[in-house]
Scaffold this motif. Structure first.
Motif, PDB file in Angstrom:
ATOM      1  N   UNK A  21     -38.762  14.177   3.145  1.00  0.00           N
ATOM      2  CA  UNK A  21     -39.719  14.957   3.928  1.00  0.00           C
ATOM      3  C   UNK A  21     -40.181  16.225   3.224  1.00  0.00           C
ATOM      4  N   UNK A  22     -39.320  16.833   2.422  1.00  0.00           N
ATOM      5  CA  UNK A  22     -39.631  18.117   1.791  1.00  0.00           C
ATOM      6  C   UNK A  22     -40.893  18.067   0.933  1.00  0.00           C
ATOM      7  N   UNK A  23     -41.273  16.905   0.439  1.00  0.00           N
ATOM      8  CA  UNK A  23     -42.504  16.787  -0.358  1.00  0.00           C
ATOM      9  C   UNK A  23     -43.732  17.137   0.487  1.00  0.00           C
ATOM     10  N   UNK A  24     -43.691  16.830   1.787  1.00  0.00           N
ATOM     11  CA  UNK A  24     -44.818  17.105   2.678  1.00  0.00           C
ATOM     12  C   UNK A  24     -44.552  18.270   3.623  1.00  0.00           C
ATOM     13  N   UNK A  26     -42.163  21.322   3.359  1.00  0.00           N
ATOM     14  CA  UNK A  26     -41.172  22.081   2.568  1.00  0.00           C
ATOM     15  C   UNK A  26     -40.116  22.792   3.411  1.00  0.00           C
ATOM     16  N   UNK A  27     -40.394  23.040   4.688  1.00  0.00           N
ATOM     17  CA  UNK A  27     -39.431  23.739   5.542  1.00  0.00           C
ATOM     18  C   UNK A  27     -38.408  22.784   6.172  1.00  0.00           C
ATOM     19  N   UNK A  28     -38.549  21.487   5.941  1.00  0.00           N
ATOM     20  CA  UNK A  28     -37.620  20.524   6.532  1.00  0.00           C
ATOM     21  C   UNK A  28     -36.208  20.777   6.023  1.00  0.00           C
ATOM     22  N   UNK A  29     -35.249  20.700   6.962  1.00  0.00           N
ATOM     23  CA  UNK A  29     -33.840  20.848   6.594  1.00  0.00           C
ATOM     24  C   UNK A  29     -32.977  20.209   7.662  1.00  0.00           C
ATOM     25  N   UNK A  30     -31.742  19.923   7.278  1.00  0.00           N
ATOM     26  CA  UNK A  30     -30.793  19.390   8.258  1.00  0.00           C
ATOM     27  C   UNK A  30     -30.529  20.451   9.306  1.00  0.00           C
ATOM     28  N   UNK A  31     -30.542  20.037  10.544  1.00  0.00           N
ATOM     29  CA  UNK A  31     -30.266  20.955  11.647  1.00  0.00           C
ATOM     30  C   UNK A  31     -28.760  21.016  11.863  1.00  0.00           C
ATOM     31  N   UNK A  32     -28.267  22.180  12.113  1.00  0.00           N
ATOM     32  CA  UNK A  32     -26.851  22.349  12.422  1.00  0.00           C
ATOM     33  C   UNK A  32     -26.563  21.779  13.800  1.00  0.00           C
ATOM     34  N   UNK A  33     -25.341  21.388  14.029  1.00  0.00           N
ATOM     35  CA  UNK A  33     -24.953  20.800  15.314  1.00  0.00           C
ATOM     36  C   UNK A  33     -25.185  21.781  16.450  1.00  0.00           C
ATOM     37  N   UNK A  34     -25.684  21.257  17.577  1.00  0.00           N
ATOM     38  CA  UNK A  34     -25.956  22.085  18.752  1.00  0.00           C
ATOM     39  C   UNK A  34     -25.124  21.664  19.954  1.00  0.00           C
ATOM     40  N   UNK A  35     -24.081  20.906  19.745  1.00  0.00           N
ATOM     41  CA  UNK A  35     -23.224  20.489  20.852  1.00  0.00           C
ATOM     42  C   UNK A  35     -23.969  19.625  21.848  1.00  0.00           C
ATOM     43  N   UNK A  36     -23.792  19.916  23.141  1.00  0.00           N
ATOM     44  CA  UNK A  36     -24.416  19.105  24.185  1.00  0.00           C
ATOM     45  C   UNK A  36     -25.918  19.362  24.297  1.00  0.00           C
ATOM     46  N   UNK A  37     -26.410  20.393  23.626  1.00  0.00           N
ATOM     47  CA  UNK A  37     -27.834  20.737  23.661  1.00  0.00           C
ATOM     48  C   UNK A  37     -28.495  20.267  22.351  1.00  0.00           C
ATOM     49  N   UNK A  38     -28.234  19.011  21.987  1.00  0.00           N
ATOM     50  CA  UNK A  38     -28.701  18.460  20.718  1.00  0.00           C
ATOM     51  C   UNK A  38     -30.229  18.449  20.653  1.00  0.00           C
ATOM     52  N   UNK A  39     -30.767  18.832  19.503  1.00  0.00           N
ATOM     53  CA  UNK A  39     -32.217  18.885  19.301  1.00  0.00           C
ATOM     54  C   UNK A  39     -32.631  18.067  18.088  1.00  0.00           C
ATOM     55  N   UNK A  45     -40.150  20.591  10.979  1.00  0.00           N
ATOM     56  CA  UNK A  45     -41.388  19.835  11.187  1.00  0.00           C
ATOM     57  C   UNK A  45     -41.876  20.234  12.579  1.00  0.00           C
ATOM     58  N   UNK A  46     -42.954  21.013  12.648  1.00  0.00           N
ATOM     59  CA  UNK A  46     -43.379  21.587  13.932  1.00  0.00           C
ATOM     60  C   UNK A  46     -43.563  20.558  15.044  1.00  0.00           C
ATOM     61  N   UNK A  47     -43.079  20.934  16.248  1.00  0.00           N
ATOM     62  CA  UNK A  47     -43.270  20.163  17.478  1.00  0.00           C
ATOM     63  C   UNK A  47     -42.657  18.765  17.423  1.00  0.00           C
ATOM     64  N   UNK A  48     -41.733  18.532  16.477  1.00  0.00           N
ATOM     65  CA  UNK A  48     -41.211  17.185  16.231  1.00  0.00           C
ATOM     66  C   UNK A  48     -39.696  17.171  16.162  1.00  0.00           C
ATOM     67  N   UNK A  49     -39.102  16.177  16.807  1.00  0.00           N
ATOM     68  CA  UNK A  49     -37.667  15.916  16.709  1.00  0.00           C
ATOM     69  C   UNK A  49     -37.467  14.642  15.908  1.00  0.00           C
ATOM     70  N   UNK A  50     -36.553  14.700  14.961  1.00  0.00           N
ATOM     71  CA  UNK A  50     -36.208  13.526  14.161  1.00  0.00           C
ATOM     72  C   UNK A  50     -34.705  13.314  14.276  1.00  0.00           C
ATOM     73  N   UNK A  51     -34.337  12.163  14.772  1.00  0.00           N
ATOM     74  CA  UNK A  51     -32.935  11.751  14.871  1.00  0.00           C
ATOM     75  C   UNK A  51     -32.698  10.725  13.766  1.00  0.00           C
ATOM     76  N   UNK A  52     -31.745  10.987  12.886  1.00  0.00           N
ATOM     77  CA  UNK A  52     -31.473  10.103  11.749  1.00  0.00           C
ATOM     78  C   UNK A  52     -30.241   9.262  12.060  1.00  0.00           C
ATOM     79  N   UNK A  91     -35.505   8.125   1.175  1.00  0.00           N
ATOM     80  CA  UNK A  91     -35.933   8.368   2.551  1.00  0.00           C
ATOM     81  C   UNK A  91     -37.276   7.759   2.880  1.00  0.00           C
ATOM     82  N   UNK A  92     -38.131   7.535   1.889  1.00  0.00           N
ATOM     83  CA  UNK A  92     -39.438   6.923   2.116  1.00  0.00           C
ATOM     84  C   UNK A  92     -39.302   5.479   2.594  1.00  0.00           C
ATOM     85  N   UNK A  93     -38.133   4.891   2.402  1.00  0.00           N
ATOM     86  CA  UNK A  93     -37.904   3.508   2.806  1.00  0.00           C
ATOM     87  C   UNK A  93     -37.154   3.393   4.134  1.00  0.00           C
TER      88      UNK A  93
END
Length: 116
Positions: A21-24, A26-39, A45-52, A91-93
């Motif tokens: 994702x960083x190619x498109x 650049x601010x993309x990064x792994x999110x730290x754990x948020x416990x029961x308030x997972x995001x 990536x603005x306005x977007x949630x990505x679950x891997x 990741x592109x695949x």
């Protein structure tokens, strides 16, 4: 390099997708754990949630329900589940999955911006 644990496999998948994702986004990064308030697993990536996901067993209904909760927690308009296929290191695949409703919303947005 084979990750030793389920958590290590998840971290590896998240890192591979963020690297892509960083190619498109650049601010993309792994999110730290948020416990029961997972995001989701990726931020920046603005306005977007990505679950891997990197699992031998695919459970799309559960993963899409999890995505809905995370999008609500984050106040996000868009989201997808990025699934790492076995043996893939680019990741592109990864496969990006969303519900039909989410896809229709994305198409509507694309059509609106195309006609503007």
């Amino acid at each position: 390099m084979k990750p030793a644990s389920i958590k290590a496999k998840g971290r590896l998948a998240e890192n591979l997708f963020v690297q892509f994702l960083k190619a498109r986004w650049p601010m993309a990064e792994r999110r730290r754990l948020n416990g029961s308030y997972d995001r989701g697993d990726v931020s920046g990536v603005p306005r977007t949630v990505i679950e891997v996901k990197s699992g031998a067993k695919i459970d799309l209904p559960a993963w899409l329900r999890e995505l809905d909760v995370e999008m609500a927690n984050d106040g996000a308009e868009f989201g997808c589940v990025a699934i790492k296929p076995r043996g893939v290191t680019d990741g592109a695949e990864f496969y990006c999955v969303m519900s039909g409703e989410r896809f229709a919303e994305l198409l509507e947005l694309a059509l609106r911006s195309d006609s503007a």
